[in-house]
Design an enzyme around this catalytic site. Sequence first.
Site: not given
Length: 314
Positions: A154-155
């Site tokens: 995930a960013k």
Amino acid sequence: MREPIVFLNGAFLPEPETRVPVLTHCLHYGTGVFEGIRAHRDDRTGEMLLFRAEDHFSRMQHNVKFLNITLPLQPDELVQVAAELIRRNELTTDLYVRPLAYKSSTKIGVGLPPEDSFMMIALPMGSYLDTEKGLHCGVSSWRRIQDNAIPCRAKICGAYVNSSLAAQEARDRGFDEAIFLNETGHVAEGSAMNIFLVRDGRLITPDVSQGILEGITRDTVMTLAFDRGIASVEQRPVDRTELYVADEVFLCGTAAKIAPVTRIDGRTVGAGSPGPITLRLKDAYDAIVRGALHARPGWVEPVYGPADIPSHRT
């Protein structure tokens, strides 16, 4: 210069009106999830083409779950917000869209408060890196964070401190970009890009269990390699020493696109220039994002339409 228009919590506002409080939770604890989306100019028509925007927002919709954040709209609706944002800013050159979903509570404390906010901004962006001659990369002394510490797939805003440390170290040492190893000593990715190697005509990339972002551009590269018969693809653990004996290496990401690597830790990669498989993939990618080559359904989203391109208005 006109003030940029920003989308914040359901409204399109001039950028100066989008200040956030200094106690905003995300600012202190990194509790946000962002995306990076490109739109490219089709020079034949002047149209702006969003590339795989719905896939980016779908990934974001999954990844905000890590922080108990809920997006305000569905992915297809967010694509339309991005297009409207570009139109309102009358952008007609290559650009970058940055959506951010974040914890907006103003209370001190490291828990995950219920208050969420969502913003999106679009800004002109040309080349992220100068890749004409190929990049010189260095293996970082910083290790890639583990998935059971902060999810790498995930960013997540706070996770990018890891990327910043590696990227700055690389620049301080005279490199263009960093390459992360994970805690097992295997190759993970660049500071903010996925990595591919070519060996004996095979395209090789670390699998998703190696502490990498599940990249949209990474997926695009593998799809292009298959669809256009460029190379077979292997997803597996990659040893550091494979970087030194690879025929070709390249990094890829939304901002950087496909970036050839010609030296690693002072060692020449292959012939010392971007290799043939890298260049075939790069040319195909560049053509698809600009509408010059057929893309898979849903990959390319026009922004304006023929009558509404700013330079075409009368």
